[in-house]
Design a protein around this motif. Structure first.
Motif, PDB file in Angstrom:
ATOM      1  N   GLY A 176      10.908  17.549 -17.197  1.00  0.00           N
ATOM      2  CA  GLY A 176      10.629  18.398 -17.047  1.00  0.00           C
ATOM      3  C   GLY A 176       8.774  18.823 -18.182  1.00  0.00           C
ATOM      4  N   THR A 177       8.342  18.205 -18.319  1.00  0.00           N
ATOM      5  CA  THR A 177       6.539  18.624 -18.234  1.00  0.00           C
ATOM      6  C   THR A 177       5.770  17.507 -17.960  1.00  0.00           C
ATOM      7  OG1 THR A 177       6.382  17.897 -20.648  1.00  0.00           O
ATOM      8  CG2 THR A 177       7.192  19.519 -20.464  1.00  0.00           C
ATOM      9  N   LYS A 216       8.873  22.130 -25.125  1.00  0.00           N
ATOM     10  CA  LYS A 216       9.405  21.844 -23.581  1.00  0.00           C
ATOM     11  C   LYS A 216       9.538  20.111 -24.015  1.00  0.00           C
ATOM     12  CE  LYS A 216      10.258  23.017 -18.793  1.00  0.00           C
ATOM     13  NZ  LYS A 216       8.896  23.588 -18.364  1.00  0.00           N
ATOM     14  N   GLU A 269      16.651  23.186 -23.654  1.00  0.00           N
ATOM     15  CA  GLU A 269      16.754  24.219 -22.461  1.00  0.00           C
ATOM     16  C   GLU A 269      16.356  23.937 -21.602  1.00  0.00           C
ATOM     17  OE1 GLU A 269      14.958  28.404 -23.863  1.00  0.00           O
ATOM     18  OE2 GLU A 269      16.483  27.840 -25.916  1.00  0.00           O
ATOM     19  N   LEU A 270      17.053  23.316 -20.726  1.00  0.00           N
ATOM     20  CA  LEU A 270      15.804  22.210 -19.344  1.00  0.00           C
ATOM     21  C   LEU A 270      17.347  21.807 -17.862  1.00  0.00           C
ATOM     22  CD1 LEU A 270      14.245  19.752 -21.137  1.00  0.00           C
ATOM     23  CD2 LEU A 270      12.881  21.908 -19.568  1.00  0.00           C
ATOM     24  N   PHE A 297      14.608  19.405 -27.662  1.00  0.00           N
ATOM     25  CA  PHE A 297      14.261  20.934 -27.054  1.00  0.00           C
ATOM     26  C   PHE A 297      15.911  20.756 -25.399  1.00  0.00           C
ATOM     27  CE2 PHE A 297      12.826  24.225 -23.091  1.00  0.00           C
ATOM     28  CZ  PHE A 297      13.011  24.731 -23.616  1.00  0.00           C
TER      29      PHE A 297
END
Length: 237
Positions: free
Chosen positions: A171-172, A180, A187-188, A185
């Motif tokens: 994701g990051t 994120k 929302e991935l 979190f």
């Protein structure tokens, strides 16, 4: 005269027979180097070391005990949030107990088709001071006076790669300081959430615990009470 000629003929026949029956000279093949100690061109290959006789708090170079890990030590480059190189050279050292736990965790990942990739391992306290000078913000860098578990040899920053070395999508990037990167979190994409779950659950199974804000950071539970250290690893000349 006839007897003498016959005697000479018999001697010659006997000599020829001995040469025919004589076995050919045996030649020994060149010695073949042991596969686990010599390379194909005769260069020494370092054998993996054993933990036997080492105290759990001893600092060790992880690559000396397992060749199943992947490394991208970011603070030995400028590819990090500091935008500065703070390690003289890239190495991954931990305490023995941390190394043992990492090897066990990695064996489980390998059974599922993945391997651990390291961004950071043990960090000398002197390097912590360098980082603090660059970014004196406890939200991003631990105060070197107190130190961090990285300085104790009990923390690692990691991700997972497949057996071809491709990083799993988390994701990051490493050292992304934003919501994120937080574990809560959600929302991935489902793939990212599953990758983070695999990393977290497996590491926790082997004695590590995560911090809320960084999906890549794991502390060994048994390493939190060790002393802050300033051991510095040797660099190649």
């Amino acid at each position: 005269m006839f007897r003498f000629s016959l005697f000479v003929m018999l001697v010659l026949l006997s000599s020829c027979r001995q040469q025919v029956e004589k076995k050919p000279t045996e030649t020994r093949p060149p010695e073949v180097a042991e596969k686990d100690t010599k390379g194909s061109v005769g260069q020494e290959v370092q054998k993996l070391k054993s933990f036997e006789g080492l105290a759990d708090t001893t600092f060790v170079r992880l690559a000396d005990f397992s060749d199943d890990f992947v490394y991208d030590i970011r603070y030995a480059t400028e590819n990090n949030f500091l935008k500065a190189k703070v390690y003289d050279c890239a190495e991954c050292y931990t305490r023995v107990k941390t190394a043992k736990a990492l090897i066990k965790a990695n064996k489980e990942f390998i059974s599922k088709g993945y391997r651990i990739k390291f961004f950071d391992c043990y960090r000398p306290n002197s390097v912590q001071y360098k980082m603090w000078q660059l970014v004196p913000n406890p939200q991003y860098v631990a105060n070197p006076v107190k130190g961090s578990i990285h300085n104790k040899g009990g923390a690692v920053d990691i991700t997972l790669v497949d057996m071809q070395g491709n990083e799993l999508d988390m994701g990051t990037d490493f050292d992304f300081f934003g919501k994120k990167a937080h574990h809560e979190f959600t929302e991935l994409p489902d793939e990212v959430l599953q990758n983070r779950k695999l990393l977290k659950e497996t590491m926790e199974k082997h004695g590590f615990w995560a911090i809320r804000t960084e999906w890549w950071h794991y502390n060994l539970s048994a390493g939190s009470n060790d002393k802050v250290a300033n051991f510095k690893w040797p660099c190649p000349n």
